[in-house]
Design a protein around this motif. Sequence first.
Motif, short mmCIF file in Angstrom:
data_model
loop_
_atom_site.label_atom_id
_atom_site.label_comp_id
_atom_site.label_asym_id
_atom_site.label_seq_id
_atom_site.Cartn_x
_atom_site.Cartn_y
_atom_site.Cartn_z
N HIS A 269 0.82 -1.21 0.00
CA HIS A 269 0.00 0.00 0.00
C HIS A 269 0.86 1.26 0.00
N LEU A 270 2.05 1.19 0.55
CA LEU A 270 2.93 2.36 0.56
C LEU A 270 3.62 2.58 -0.78
N ARG A 271 3.55 1.62 -1.65
CA ARG A 271 4.18 1.78 -2.98
C ARG A 271 3.54 2.92 -3.76
N SER A 272 2.26 3.16 -3.53
CA SER A 272 1.58 4.20 -4.30
C SER A 272 1.75 5.58 -3.68
N GLY A 273 2.44 5.66 -2.55
CA GLY A 273 2.69 6.97 -1.95
C GLY A 273 2.48 6.96 -0.45
N GLU A 274 2.46 8.14 0.09
CA GLU A 274 2.35 8.34 1.52
C GLU A 274 0.95 7.98 2.03
N VAL A 275 0.90 7.27 3.16
CA VAL A 275 -0.38 6.85 3.74
C VAL A 275 -0.34 7.10 5.24
N SER A 276 -1.44 7.61 5.79
CA SER A 276 -1.49 7.86 7.24
C SER A 276 -1.70 6.56 8.00
N VAL A 277 -1.32 6.58 9.26
CA VAL A 277 -1.52 5.41 10.12
C VAL A 277 -3.01 5.06 10.18
N ASN A 278 -3.85 6.07 10.34
CA ASN A 278 -5.30 5.81 10.41
C ASN A 278 -5.82 5.16 9.14
N ALA A 279 -5.33 5.60 8.00
CA ALA A 279 -5.75 4.98 6.73
C ALA A 279 -5.28 3.54 6.65
N LEU A 280 -4.06 3.27 7.11
CA LEU A 280 -3.56 1.89 7.10
C LEU A 280 -4.40 0.99 8.00
N VAL A 281 -4.82 1.51 9.15
CA VAL A 281 -5.69 0.73 10.06
C VAL A 281 -6.98 0.38 9.33
N ASP A 282 -7.56 1.37 8.64
CA ASP A 282 -8.81 1.14 7.90
C ASP A 282 -8.61 0.15 6.75
N ILE A 283 -7.51 0.29 6.03
CA ILE A 283 -7.25 -0.56 4.87
C ILE A 283 -7.01 -2.01 5.29
#
Length: 110
Positions: A31-45
Amino acid sequence: MVSINLLMRADEAADFLTVVGSPHRLLILLHLRSGEVSVNALVDILQIPQPLLSMHLRKLRGLRLVQTRRDSQRIYYSCNSSKVWALFSFLDKFYGESEGEMRSAAAAAS
């Protein structure tokens, strides 16, 4: 006789493979390959508890596979590791899937 340099490189490679060998950490990196991601977004994903995600992110940071950026209270993660890009290139060839298919599979598993 094995040289000290070769032994150190083998240890480094084993540490890398151990860290990226976790399905959750592979999905995080994917998921980080496409760019910057927040911790909250990673929890949701990923649909995993935040403390578990933090533990995985700490291991990835330990090998300098991810970077962080703080914006007020929010922390963003990104990955610019050539080792990670090479790993995904290998996995893409090994499993015969395109990058888009791997991302779709990761999204479906989340």
